[in-house]
Design a protein around this motif. Structure first.
Motif, PDB file in Angstrom:
ATOM      1  N   VAL A   1     -25.568 -26.634   7.984  1.00  0.00           N
ATOM      2  CA  VAL A   1     -25.102 -27.968   7.608  1.00  0.00           C
ATOM      3  C   VAL A   1     -23.675 -27.916   7.073  1.00  0.00           C
ATOM      4  O   VAL A   1     -23.198 -26.871   6.626  1.00  0.00           O
ATOM      5  N   LYS A   2     -23.024 -29.066   7.130  1.00  0.00           N
ATOM      6  CA  LYS A   2     -21.663 -29.215   6.608  1.00  0.00           C
ATOM      7  C   LYS A   2     -21.756 -29.892   5.246  1.00  0.00           C
ATOM      8  O   LYS A   2     -21.749 -31.113   5.143  1.00  0.00           O
ATOM      9  N   VAL A   3     -21.840 -29.090   4.178  1.00  0.00           N
ATOM     10  CA  VAL A   3     -22.033 -29.649   2.842  1.00  0.00           C
ATOM     11  C   VAL A   3     -20.835 -30.462   2.370  1.00  0.00           C
ATOM     12  O   VAL A   3     -20.983 -31.335   1.520  1.00  0.00           O
ATOM     13  N   ASP A   4     -19.663 -30.208   2.934  1.00  0.00           N
ATOM     14  CA  ASP A   4     -18.476 -30.955   2.528  1.00  0.00           C
ATOM     15  C   ASP A   4     -18.380 -32.321   3.203  1.00  0.00           C
ATOM     16  O   ASP A   4     -17.485 -33.105   2.898  1.00  0.00           O
ATOM     17  N   GLN A   5     -19.301 -32.651   4.098  1.00  0.00           N
ATOM     18  CA  GLN A   5     -19.265 -33.935   4.804  1.00  0.00           C
ATOM     19  C   GLN A   5     -20.505 -34.783   4.547  1.00  0.00           C
ATOM     20  O   GLN A   5     -20.807 -35.708   5.299  1.00  0.00           O
ATOM     21  N   ILE A   6     -21.220 -34.505   3.476  1.00  0.00           N
ATOM     22  CA  ILE A   6     -22.431 -35.266   3.149  1.00  0.00           C
ATOM     23  C   ILE A   6     -22.030 -36.660   2.687  1.00  0.00           C
ATOM     24  O   ILE A   6     -21.101 -36.834   1.922  1.00  0.00           O
TER      25      ILE A   6
ATOM     26  N   ASP B   1     -23.836 -28.355  11.360  1.00  0.00           N
ATOM     27  CA  ASP B   1     -22.693 -27.568  11.814  1.00  0.00           C
ATOM     28  C   ASP B   1     -23.085 -26.896  13.119  1.00  0.00           C
ATOM     29  O   ASP B   1     -24.007 -26.080  13.158  1.00  0.00           O
ATOM     30  N   SER B   2     -22.391 -27.250  14.200  1.00  0.00           N
ATOM     31  CA  SER B   2     -22.745 -26.697  15.513  1.00  0.00           C
ATOM     32  C   SER B   2     -22.057 -25.374  15.808  1.00  0.00           C
ATOM     33  O   SER B   2     -22.370 -24.726  16.805  1.00  0.00           O
ATOM     34  N   THR B   3     -21.114 -24.953  14.954  1.00  0.00           N
ATOM     35  CA  THR B   3     -20.450 -23.672  15.192  1.00  0.00           C
ATOM     36  C   THR B   3     -21.421 -22.543  14.844  1.00  0.00           C
ATOM     37  O   THR B   3     -22.089 -22.586  13.817  1.00  0.00           O
ATOM     38  N   PRO B   4     -21.504 -21.536  15.701  1.00  0.00           N
ATOM     39  CA  PRO B   4     -22.447 -20.444  15.432  1.00  0.00           C
ATOM     40  C   PRO B   4     -22.029 -19.649  14.193  1.00  0.00           C
ATOM     41  O   PRO B   4     -20.856 -19.379  13.974  1.00  0.00           O
ATOM     42  N   LYS B   5     -23.008 -19.315  13.403  1.00  0.00           N
ATOM     43  CA  LYS B   5     -22.768 -18.511  12.200  1.00  0.00           C
ATOM     44  C   LYS B   5     -22.795 -17.038  12.572  1.00  0.00           C
ATOM     45  O   LYS B   5     -23.537 -16.628  13.459  1.00  0.00           O
ATOM     46  N   PRO B   6     -21.986 -16.220  11.895  1.00  0.00           N
ATOM     47  CA  PRO B   6     -22.046 -14.785  12.163  1.00  0.00           C
ATOM     48  C   PRO B   6     -23.429 -14.245  11.776  1.00  0.00           C
ATOM     49  O   PRO B   6     -24.036 -14.708  10.826  1.00  0.00           O
ATOM     50  N   SER B   7     -23.878 -13.297  12.523  1.00  0.00           N
ATOM     51  CA  SER B   7     -25.192 -12.713  12.291  1.00  0.00           C
ATOM     52  C   SER B   7     -25.237 -12.025  10.930  1.00  0.00           C
ATOM     53  O   SER B   7     -24.271 -11.385  10.514  1.00  0.00           O
ATOM     54  N   LYS B   8     -26.372 -12.157  10.252  1.00  0.00           N
ATOM     55  CA  LYS B   8     -26.553 -11.483   8.974  1.00  0.00           C
ATOM     56  C   LYS B   8     -26.985 -10.033   9.175  1.00  0.00           C
ATOM     57  O   LYS B   8     -27.029  -9.267   8.247  1.00  0.00           O
ATOM     58  N   LEU B   9     -27.284  -9.683  10.412  1.00  0.00           N
ATOM     59  CA  LEU B   9     -27.684  -8.327  10.739  1.00  0.00           C
ATOM     60  C   LEU B   9     -26.434  -7.480  10.922  1.00  0.00           C
ATOM     61  O   LEU B   9     -25.506  -7.849  11.637  1.00  0.00           O
ATOM     62  N   ARG B  10     -26.380  -6.357  10.237  1.00  0.00           N
ATOM     63  CA  ARG B  10     -25.236  -5.457  10.341  1.00  0.00           C
ATOM     64  C   ARG B  10     -25.761  -4.049  10.501  1.00  0.00           C
ATOM     65  O   ARG B  10     -26.573  -3.577   9.721  1.00  0.00           O
ATOM     66  N   ASN B  11     -25.304  -3.383  11.531  1.00  0.00           N
ATOM     67  CA  ASN B  11     -25.710  -2.005  11.762  1.00  0.00           C
ATOM     68  C   ASN B  11     -24.951  -1.077  10.830  1.00  0.00           C
ATOM     69  O   ASN B  11     -23.750  -1.248  10.599  1.00  0.00           O
ATOM     70  N   ILE B  12     -25.654  -0.081  10.329  1.00  0.00           N
ATOM     71  CA  ILE B  12     -25.072   0.918   9.430  1.00  0.00           C
ATOM     72  C   ILE B  12     -24.983   2.220  10.200  1.00  0.00           C
ATOM     73  O   ILE B  12     -25.970   2.692  10.782  1.00  0.00           O
ATOM     74  N   ASN B  13     -23.804   2.821  10.202  1.00  0.00           N
ATOM     75  CA  ASN B  13     -23.582   4.077  10.885  1.00  0.00           C
ATOM     76  C   ASN B  13     -24.259   5.204  10.105  1.00  0.00           C
ATOM     77  O   ASN B  13     -24.109   5.327   8.899  1.00  0.00           O
TER      78      ASN B  13
END
Length: 143
Positions: free
Chosen positions: A105-110, A126-138
């Motif tokens: 959601v766009k909290v600044d446009q409520i 908010d239709s823009t894709p959010k970055p994945s919360k999954l992060r690979n660890i080397n």
């Protein structure tokens, strides 16, 4: 496997704070609708005008709605008046609700408006894709 069973929205019931909270004595009944472009909240606020209601965002994604309705002054305050039923004016008219908003959601446009005893809150998606919360660890052989 557990993630597949307890996927959104059920994950919140087990691992996160409640989707919405309501305090004792709250009389603010709510509908939550979702359209392709927004989340729409409709809350009963009889007797309240816009000055009596506060709508705020807390902690980044918690929609907090608080209000204090005006208590109706009684026309029958004489000592010889007998009340048989007093349901409409027994409460203070106060209410408070907290709603955990989804991540997209766009909290600044409520936007919010109150009309005919109903508070409508429009929360655009908010239709823009959010970055994945999954992060690979080397992984290395030594620390």
């Amino acid at each position: 496997m557990a993630d597949a069973i307890f996927s959104y929205p059920f994950r919140r019931l087990f691992w996160s704070p409640p989707v919405f909270r309501e305090w004792a004595g709250s009389t603010a009944l709510m509908d939550w609708l979702e359209s392709p472009t927004a989340h729409i909240f409709k809350i009963n606020v009889p007797g309240c005008n816009k000055e009596d209601i506060k709508v705020q965002i807390q902690d980044g994604n918690i929609l907090h709605i608080k209000g204090e309705g005006r208590k109706e002054e009684s026309h029958a305050t004489a000592k010889d008046t007998v009340w048989h039923v007093a349901e409409r004016g027994t409460g203070k008219g106060e209410f408070s609700r907290e709603i955990e908003l989804p991540e997209n959601v766009k909290v600044d446009q409520i936007k919010a408006h109150v009309e005919n005893g109903v508070l409508a809150i429009i929360v655009p998606k908010d239709s823009t894709p959010k970055p994945s919360k999954l992060r690979n660890i080397n992984i290395t052989s030594k620390l």
